[in-house]
Motif scaffolding. Structure first.
Motif, PDB file in Angstrom:
ATOM      1  N   ILE A 199     -24.618 -38.007  98.579  1.00 29.99           N
ATOM      2  CA  ILE A 199     -25.252 -39.302  98.339  1.00 29.99           C
ATOM      3  C   ILE A 199     -26.123 -39.235  97.079  1.00 29.99           C
ATOM      4  CG2 ILE A 199     -27.012 -40.889  99.223  1.00 29.99           C
ATOM      5  CD1 ILE A 199     -25.900 -40.375 102.029  1.00 29.99           C
ATOM      6  N   ALA A 200     -26.876 -38.146  96.921  1.00 38.08           N
ATOM      7  CA  ALA A 200     -27.721 -38.004  95.727  1.00 38.08           C
ATOM      8  C   ALA A 200     -26.863 -37.946  94.460  1.00 38.08           C
ATOM      9  CB  ALA A 200     -28.573 -36.745  95.851  1.00 38.08           C
ATOM     10  N   ARG A 201     -25.738 -37.244  94.532  1.00 33.70           N
ATOM     11  CA  ARG A 201     -24.824 -37.187  93.384  1.00 33.70           C
ATOM     12  C   ARG A 201     -24.233 -38.565  93.093  1.00 33.70           C
ATOM     13  NH1 ARG A 201     -20.467 -32.704  94.432  1.00 33.70           N
ATOM     14  NH2 ARG A 201     -19.872 -33.298  92.299  1.00 33.70           N
ATOM     15  N   ALA A 202     -23.954 -39.318  94.155  1.00 38.83           N
ATOM     16  CA  ALA A 202     -23.409 -40.664  93.974  1.00 38.83           C
ATOM     17  C   ALA A 202     -24.431 -41.584  93.314  1.00 38.83           C
ATOM     18  CB  ALA A 202     -22.969 -41.231  95.329  1.00 38.83           C
ATOM     19  N   ILE A 203     -25.711 -41.432  93.677  1.00 37.02           N
ATOM     20  CA  ILE A 203     -26.769 -42.231  93.042  1.00 37.02           C
ATOM     21  C   ILE A 203     -26.821 -41.933  91.543  1.00 37.02           C
ATOM     22  CG2 ILE A 203     -29.262 -42.593  92.910  1.00 37.02           C
ATOM     23  CD1 ILE A 203     -29.375 -42.055  95.933  1.00 37.02           C
TER      24      ILE A 203
END
Length: 333
Positions: A118-122
């Motif tokens: 999720i952090a990488r997607a952000i």
């Protein structure tokens, strides 16, 4: 030496020796102290932080929310508060004004549900560089080591800004300082330096810090107060629709029996995390392979479901019951 000089009649020399001896000892003491100090800090300079960096302009495909299988409401919330991406309906509601993005977020919830993804997607959605490190790597062995590691991390962040700094297992450096144990005392200097660094770039809009933790109650309140990592985002275990999508993802390219219904499997796996669903699929494939079959059947999934030991099952149910009460509070912020 003073006594020997006196015995031989060198009273004047003995006097000078007695006067100079404290100064000599003091010089030797400071030399030893400087040598120890130099050795310790030379080791600190040699330490290379195990940092992972993903550049926004890299030729590699960036991770976005299209690659993350999560609940649609959570995805919309993340796009709105982290990436300033609102639907037309939301823009009309806010009068085409963007939401003021915060500089820090905490992703919390049961383990194995893709907080790192999720952090990488952000970062991918925001077109920012992505810098990640594990919290235990910021805890020092020597005095000053932890604070030095945190400073180096944010030096790298400033070099690669605009960027997102992701600290996984952030509770390793952010335990409650009131906790009277050796580990809390050991990471206190790292936490103090982390708070200092976060406060230092409040005026900057090009560095965002995201921490990940399983139980947010273990973290020091000073870190998650408004103005620091004040936005809490709860990442729950997947619901039945998301579980079915995750099972379909891991079963992609695998031949299955006509009787196998992934929706039934998803219904039986309430409370499972994404990582546990992956393990479940692997166990089902192993079961089919052990019987020299290229087709995975419903019986293979039944066998895989029973592979969970009673201890694992009790721990999973207990964790789910503990974190369910946090959902409404987190989404109400």
């Amino acid at each position: 030496m003073h006594t020997m000089l006196l015995s031989k009649g060198y009273e004047l020399a003995a006097h000078y020796v007695s006067e100079a001896m404290p100064c000599v000892l003091l010089v030797v003491f400071f030399f030893i102290a400087w040598f120890i100090y130099d050795q310790i800090f030379s080791k600190l300079k040699e330490v290379e932080l195990p940092i992972s960096i993903e550049l926004a302009d890299s030729d590699d495909k960036r991770i976005t929310f299209a690659d993350a299988i999560i609940d649609d409401s959570l995805k919309q919330r993340l796009q709105m508060i982290c990436c300033d991406q609102m639907t037309e309906e939301m823009r009309k509601l806010f009068g085409n004004k963007s939401i003021n993005s915060l500089r820090g977020y905490i992703l919390h919830g049961p383990p194995g549900n893709g907080k790192t993804l999720i952090a990488r997607a952000i970062a991918g959605e925001s077109n920012m560089n992505f810098i990640s490190i594990s919290g235990p790597e910021l805890i020092g062995v020597y005095v000053g080591h932890g604070a030095h590691a945190v400073r180096e991390l944010f030096k790298i962040a400033k070099k690669y800004s605009p960027c997102i700094v992701f600290i996984d297992e952030i509770d390793a450096v952010a335990q409650k300082r009131s906790t009277a144990n050796d580990s809390a005392y050991h990471c206190r200097e790292s936490l103090t330096q982390l708070l200092t660094e976060i406060d230092g770039f409040k005026s900057r809009k090009d560095i965002i810090v995201i921490g990940a933790i399983n139980l947010i109650g273990d973290i020091d309140p000073a870190l998650i107060r408004p103005g620091r990592l004040g936005q809490e985002v709860y990442v729950p275990n997947p619901n039945i629709e998301v579980r079915q999508k995750i099972l379909a993802l891991y079963m992609r390219g695998t031949k299955t029996d006509e009787k196998l219904n992934l929706q039934d499997i998803a219904d039986k796996t309430e409370g499972y995390s994404g990582a546990e669903l992956e393990q479940l699929v692997n166990e089902a494939k192993i079961s089919a392979g052990a019987q020299r079959r290229l087709i995975v059947s419903e019986e293979d999934f039944s066998y895989a479901l029973h592979r969970l030991s009673p201890e694992q099952e009790r721990d999973r149910i207990r964790l789910v019951s503990n974190v369910k009460t946090q959902t409404e509070v987190s989404y109400s912020i």
